[in-house]
Design a protein around this motif. Sequence first.
Motif, PDB file in Angstrom:
ATOM      1  N   TYR A  93       0.319   4.311  -2.497  1.00  0.00           N
ATOM      2  CA  TYR A  93       0.262   5.744  -2.111  1.00  0.00           C
ATOM      3  C   TYR A  93       1.410   6.521  -2.959  1.00  0.00           C
ATOM      4  O   TYR A  93       1.174   7.680  -3.106  1.00  0.00           O
ATOM      5  N   ARG A 149      -7.712  -7.158   2.968  1.00  0.00           N
ATOM      6  CA  ARG A 149      -6.873  -5.937   3.439  1.00  0.00           C
ATOM      7  C   ARG A 149      -7.312  -4.889   2.991  1.00  0.00           C
ATOM      8  O   ARG A 149      -7.296  -4.407   1.774  1.00  0.00           O
ATOM      9  N   THR A 150      -8.053  -4.101   3.745  1.00  0.00           N
ATOM     10  CA  THR A 150      -8.642  -2.855   3.069  1.00  0.00           C
ATOM     11  C   THR A 150      -7.634  -1.863   2.892  1.00  0.00           C
ATOM     12  O   THR A 150      -7.793  -1.118   2.016  1.00  0.00           O
ATOM     13  N   LEU A 151      -6.571  -1.763   3.308  1.00  0.00           N
ATOM     14  CA  LEU A 151      -5.520  -0.459   2.995  1.00  0.00           C
ATOM     15  C   LEU A 151      -5.140  -0.899   1.777  1.00  0.00           C
ATOM     16  O   LEU A 151      -4.928   0.121   1.073  1.00  0.00           O
ATOM     17  N   ARG A 208      -6.566  -2.488  -0.779  1.00  0.00           N
ATOM     18  CA  ARG A 208      -7.663  -2.294  -1.546  1.00  0.00           C
ATOM     19  C   ARG A 208      -7.806  -0.869  -1.880  1.00  0.00           C
ATOM     20  O   ARG A 208      -8.282  -0.389  -2.920  1.00  0.00           O
ATOM     21  N   ASN A 209      -8.019  -0.138  -0.746  1.00  0.00           N
ATOM     22  CA  ASN A 209      -8.435   1.344  -0.788  1.00  0.00           C
ATOM     23  C   ASN A 209      -7.115   2.279  -1.358  1.00  0.00           C
ATOM     24  O   ASN A 209      -7.412   3.112  -2.214  1.00  0.00           O
ATOM     25  N   SER A 210      -6.040   1.640  -0.967  1.00  0.00           N
ATOM     26  CA  SER A 210      -4.873   2.460  -1.835  1.00  0.00           C
ATOM     27  C   SER A 210      -4.918   2.225  -3.359  1.00  0.00           C
ATOM     28  O   SER A 210      -4.481   3.196  -4.246  1.00  0.00           O
ATOM     29  N   TYR A 260       0.812  -0.996  -0.006  1.00  0.00           N
ATOM     30  CA  TYR A 260       0.016   0.059  -0.154  1.00  0.00           C
ATOM     31  C   TYR A 260       1.024   1.384   0.002  1.00  0.00           C
ATOM     32  O   TYR A 260       0.501   2.264  -0.454  1.00  0.00           O
ATOM     33  N   ILE A 305      -7.503   1.572  -5.189  1.00  0.00           N
ATOM     34  CA  ILE A 305      -8.480   2.206  -5.712  1.00  0.00           C
ATOM     35  C   ILE A 305      -8.167   3.719  -6.104  1.00  0.00           C
ATOM     36  O   ILE A 305      -8.450   4.420  -6.980  1.00  0.00           O
ATOM     37  N   GLY A 306      -7.527   4.295  -4.755  1.00  0.00           N
ATOM     38  CA  GLY A 306      -7.081   5.679  -4.992  1.00  0.00           C
ATOM     39  C   GLY A 306      -6.131   5.852  -6.050  1.00  0.00           C
ATOM     40  O   GLY A 306      -6.036   6.870  -6.833  1.00  0.00           O
TER      41      GLY A 306
END
Length: 368
Positions: free
Chosen positions: A81, A174-176, A178-180, A77, A182-183
């Motif tokens: 980022y 693993r949400t971090l 996944r979200n990173s 992640y 997507i971002g």
Amino acid sequence: MAHDDSSGKDLAATSSGLDGASTGTAVATTDAGHAEADGGLAVIATDTFANPGLPATRHRATDLDPKKARTAQRAVYTLFYISIAGSIFALAAYMAFPITDDLASVRLNSVFLGLGITLALMGIGLGAVHWAKSLMSDEEGEDIRHPVRGTEATRTAAVQIFDEANKESGFGRRTLIRNSLIGALVAFPLPAVILFRGLAPEYNNPAALLETTMWKTGTRLTLDPSGLPVKAADVTIGSAFHIIPEGLNDTPDRLEQKAKAAVLLMRVNVADLKISPGRETWNYDGIVAYSKICTHVGCPVALFEQQTHHLLCPCHQSTFDVNNECEVIFGPAKRALPQLPITVDSEGYLIAQSDFTEPVGPSFWERS
């Protein structure tokens, strides 16, 4: 009379042996379970072996040590980022380092914009590869092929497959990561949107921008890029010159003005020119000037064929006939190159009689 036919028998025996080997009749079975032909010509294996199956799974360090798995997750992640930061940096660089007439601005814009886009691409790419190699499931699997049917059982199995893939990849858990991811995917296209927006015309009527150039009555024709004025006596038959208006190099928007006003100057025999009514005075003793901007998509027409008196656009091979007012004789262009009316002043220098009488550049600018 008696004679010895032993040689004939030997020859027949040899021929028979060859025939037996070729038809497979002279075959002996060995103790090792192989069938082999006389003379060692062929060996046919009859042994069988058992299916060894899949090799044992070699677990990775991240499979065995939760601490190392968390470290790998942080690395993934973090790379995503970094991709987001690269996209934001590219947007900021595009606005902070605009391209002007100064070549240094082009270098700065290219360097920082390229650096941002590189970080955006590498962050997504390296993060995805590291995720797949260190965190996604590494167990070997076997899929049994079966007929594809749209039954309820098939749909249920498909749902189970997607659910299993989600569990193996850790995308939902693993949400971090996944979200990173997507971002990063959302931020990555933004620099491209800004870059393409910069290509759009600032005005609703682009044709109006191309209807006028720096050429006006009395403007001297000067050499590109030196800006030295050109005398009619210096233009010989068969020669061609790249021309800009006098004073163009001193204008703040030099590149924009040059993109519209660039001209090719040539001299041919007056007798070879086909002049339409109203253009009798637009040339001077066989010296003619035409827009350098191709009427197809705006590429610079820069190749002059001295023997044929043709102008060639190197981009898409549109060809224009100088003797016939630069009419199109080949290629995708649909309109002749606009002609600049010229004459000479009291000192013998070539000057413009007026601006172009039609818009320069691609023909589609004129279409509504």
